[in-house]
Scaffold this motif. Sequence first.
Motif, short mmCIF file in Angstrom:
data_model
loop_
_atom_site.label_atom_id
_atom_site.label_comp_id
_atom_site.label_asym_id
_atom_site.label_seq_id
_atom_site.Cartn_x
_atom_site.Cartn_y
_atom_site.Cartn_z
N ARG A 1 7.69 4.23 4.68
CA ARG A 1 8.17 3.60 5.92
C ARG A 1 9.13 2.44 5.59
O ARG A 1 10.23 2.34 6.14
CB ARG A 1 6.96 3.07 6.71
N LEU B 1 -1.03 18.25 -5.12
CA LEU B 1 -1.67 17.69 -3.93
C LEU B 1 -2.07 16.23 -4.15
O LEU B 1 -1.91 15.39 -3.27
CB LEU B 1 -2.90 18.53 -3.57
N GLU C 1 0.86 -1.19 0.00
CA GLU C 1 0.00 0.00 0.00
C GLU C 1 0.89 1.24 0.00
O GLU C 1 1.91 1.29 0.69
CB GLU C 1 -0.90 0.00 1.23
N PHE D 1 0.91 4.13 1.30
CA PHE D 1 1.30 4.83 2.52
C PHE D 1 2.36 4.04 3.29
O PHE D 1 3.03 4.58 4.15
CB PHE D 1 0.08 5.08 3.41
N ASP D 2 2.50 2.76 3.01
CA ASP D 2 3.50 1.94 3.69
C ASP D 2 4.87 2.05 3.03
O ASP D 2 5.88 1.68 3.63
CB ASP D 2 3.07 0.46 3.66
N PHE E 1 1.29 9.63 -2.13
CA PHE E 1 2.36 9.73 -1.14
C PHE E 1 3.70 10.07 -1.76
O PHE E 1 4.74 9.50 -1.41
CB PHE E 1 2.43 8.45 -0.31
N GLN F 1 -13.97 15.04 -5.18
CA GLN F 1 -15.20 15.60 -4.61
C GLN F 1 -14.90 16.88 -3.82
O GLN F 1 -15.57 17.89 -3.97
CB GLN F 1 -15.79 14.54 -3.68
N GLN F 2 -13.84 16.81 -3.03
CA GLN F 2 -13.47 17.93 -2.19
C GLN F 2 -13.01 19.13 -3.02
O GLN F 2 -13.41 20.25 -2.80
CB GLN F 2 -12.37 17.43 -1.26
N GLU G 1 -8.18 1.37 -1.77
CA GLU G 1 -8.34 2.63 -1.07
C GLU G 1 -7.75 3.83 -1.76
O GLU G 1 -8.25 4.94 -1.62
CB GLU G 1 -7.61 2.51 0.26
N GLU H 1 -12.59 10.91 -3.28
CA GLU H 1 -12.92 11.88 -2.24
C GLU H 1 -12.20 13.21 -2.48
O GLU H 1 -12.74 14.29 -2.24
CB GLU H 1 -12.54 11.34 -0.86
N MET H 2 -10.98 13.11 -2.95
CA MET H 2 -10.21 14.32 -3.23
C MET H 2 -10.84 15.10 -4.38
O MET H 2 -10.93 16.33 -4.33
CB MET H 2 -8.78 13.92 -3.58
N ARG I 1 -9.83 7.25 -2.06
CA ARG I 1 -9.37 8.57 -1.61
C ARG I 1 -9.25 9.53 -2.77
O ARG I 1 -9.51 10.73 -2.65
CB ARG I 1 -8.01 8.43 -0.91
N ALA J 1 -0.68 13.69 -1.60
CA ALA J 1 -1.60 13.15 -0.60
C ALA J 1 -2.20 11.80 -1.01
O ALA J 1 -2.46 10.96 -0.16
CB ALA J 1 -2.72 14.15 -0.31
N ILE J 2 -2.42 11.58 -2.28
CA ILE J 2 -3.02 10.32 -2.71
C ILE J 2 -1.94 9.29 -3.03
O ILE J 2 -2.03 8.14 -2.66
CB ILE J 2 -3.90 10.52 -3.96
#
Lengths: 280, 530
Positions: free
Chosen positions: B261, B310, B255, B257-258, B317, B387-388, B377, B384-385, B381, B314-315
């Motif tokens: 790390r 962005l 994923e 976001f992992d 990473f 949409q925002q 996911e 959602e982004m 997201r 943000a989406i």
Amino acid sequence: MNPTLRRLSRDPKALIGFTILLVATLSAIFAPMLFPRDPWAMATRPFLPPFEDPEFWLGTDMLGRDIFAGLAYRARMSLIVGLASTVAAVVIGIVIGALAGYFGGWIDDVLMRVTEFFQTIPTFVFALLMVAILSPSMLSIIIAICIVSWPPVARLVRSEVASLRNRDFVRAATVLGESHGRIIVAQILPNTLSPVIAMASLMVASAILTEAAISFLGLGDPNRMSWGYMIGASRTVIRQAWWMSFFPGLVILLVVLALNLLGEALNDAFNPRLARRGRR
Amino acid sequence: MTRLTRRSVLKATAAGVLAGILPAAVRAQGADGGSMNIIAFPEPPTLFIGLDQNGSTQTVAGKIYESLLTFDFDFNPQPGLATSWEMSEDGLVYTFNLVQNATWHDGTPFTAHDVVFTCRDFLMEVHPRARVIFGNCETIEALDDHTVRFTLKQPFGPFLMGFEMSTAPMIPAHLYEGTDYRTNPNNDTPVGTGPFKLAEWSRGQFIRLERNPDYHGEGQPHLEELVFPILPDAGARAVALEQGQVQQSQFFDIELFDVPRLAELPHLDLISRGYEFYAPVARIEFNNRVAPFDDVRFRKAVNYALDRQLFADAIFFGLGVPATGPISKRTRFYSDDVTTYDYNLEQAEALLDEMGLTPDGDGVRTTVSFLRLPWGETWARFAEMVQQQLGQIGIRVEIEPSDPASWTQRYANWDFQMTSNYPYQFGDPALGVARFFISSNIRQGVAYSNCTGYSNPQVDALFEKSAHGVTDEERQAAYTEVQQILTDEVPMAWLVEVDFPTLLDTRYEDVIVSAIGTNETYRKAKLAAE
């Protein structure tokens, strides 16, 4: 003051439960005033940990949205789903239970077999399936939860109605020539309400949990996020950002606990045996 | 009832965790030559690359099957089963000299006849992407056992790109010629010419490939075996990599976001090269047939309202850079001489005002729907982004959830207003980009065709001209013009050039050496001397 209400107001369980619910309801209603910013909009940098920025006490999520504001706004979805599905389930349950209990015979047999049919299907899987079929939206979630949660109400009401059916005051009403409908609505149902109300408050709690679970598994309404949706969306980043799922989880815990406390308190308050002890 | 619900949730969670426990048999071994464990996700439905080119099938079968060429990071052809090749001046005749000592895994020699069978018969019947390329051939003939000649009807610029492994995997003629390819019993026991051959496939557990001792590359391969554990759970994949049970992940195995790390762990390297052949551009496709998307001003307004940086940060990473147009910088013939859409809300609102879409009491100008891509996911997201961001200029976006089947069905049948997507570009616009814009490819019911309904005769002509150009200069000129027209008419919003992350154990070297990266043969991969 009504003795039931008085007992309720003296019960600490009821007070705690009621207070938590009041806070949750008020924040749902007044969220736009407390947090004028759009809860969907990016407020600051993503992945902001809690208690760092006083403006964002609970931190932000992966799209930089304020979690505190999110909790307040999303209380609406969770509470609306909980209440609406419970009201609908209680109405269905009362109608079916009252008809079955009052008329008995083959009507009772048919209605109770139908009820049992619904009871034999595992409720959560059934709800999930219905949401998947109806396509995820607030309405479909409410319908799904309602459909899986009315059978216990129907059974409860049926047994209450069946036991009241042959009481003298009901017979008197029959002799006076009142119609079946009027007897059920005016004579019998008011006397069955107290256990139903106690049960309903527990059903709201379970509806909120069911909705959270449905949303957690990714079948929530993407346009009206709920607390469960927040947890589901943040589940995978829990190692980087515990707060995104922790706070919504905490809120669900508190609200469900509050509803359970209130339900128990109502049960105690309506229970005649406890009531006598209280009067002594 | 309360209790039952809680329990169901716990069960669901526990099942997810347990599914990821790694079979003990696939631990790394320090034997001579060494082995390498590579995540396979999802489990390939088959290893017969001729019939299935899913991502994970390519990663595993790419070690078993080969094509004539492979490509370096800049798409210069490199020898594979061909040692040398030449193109005639007019771009119509291609001649390949094949390796002399290659054999199939069953011992039969690999010859020019296999090439002719594969390109003329096999691929033309079963492989849509290869058909586009080899459909240009007038004749395909074996001049002798180790020489093949392709004669084209008209020049086709990206012809050599067709000899990438997944586009034209060489298929053994002695096992397939004259059979029903789809039901051939050999499909379960892959026979290729590659450096590794199938040793064991424990379904749902792991696939084990062992060194092919008769491989034609001298002294290759270096590794003794490759093991592909099947790890369906994202959390388990990250843990396996973190703890050294597997040495490599690729594409979106981990994923996003992992990734940052894990990339910081001392035993892992993050490599973003080796995806040049795929180089997807994450984008929003508009259905150009329906209002308000039929108005170019609306499409431009949406383009101005999206903050591409962005999205990348943000989406994805940070695993990607803002896109400027339909062709990725990593694909051939990219041009930056195009109309760009910097994040500019005033300009977006001015365009909407001009259209007469004014805000109502709630600040809403219009409501549109977004068909959410059902692939995890990141794409939830992403929706959602969108949409925002569009909400900021008064475009209310209703997100429509979907599952893979319904997404494909609705997308293919034009039943959407907006949706997202990130198709591979296959190194050349003629192979991976033109298909979404040329009007001859508006085919209802076919996903990944021109589903937006965009149609411009000039664009059609330019794509046609550039595909059949002979020199790179004339092709570039046509593609630059196409990119200028497309970025001006914006049938889509191109947001991010996605970088796939390869996480690789630092002890290995010469692993990622070509534009197909982790789908390469790994003939050169080895353990570094300690």
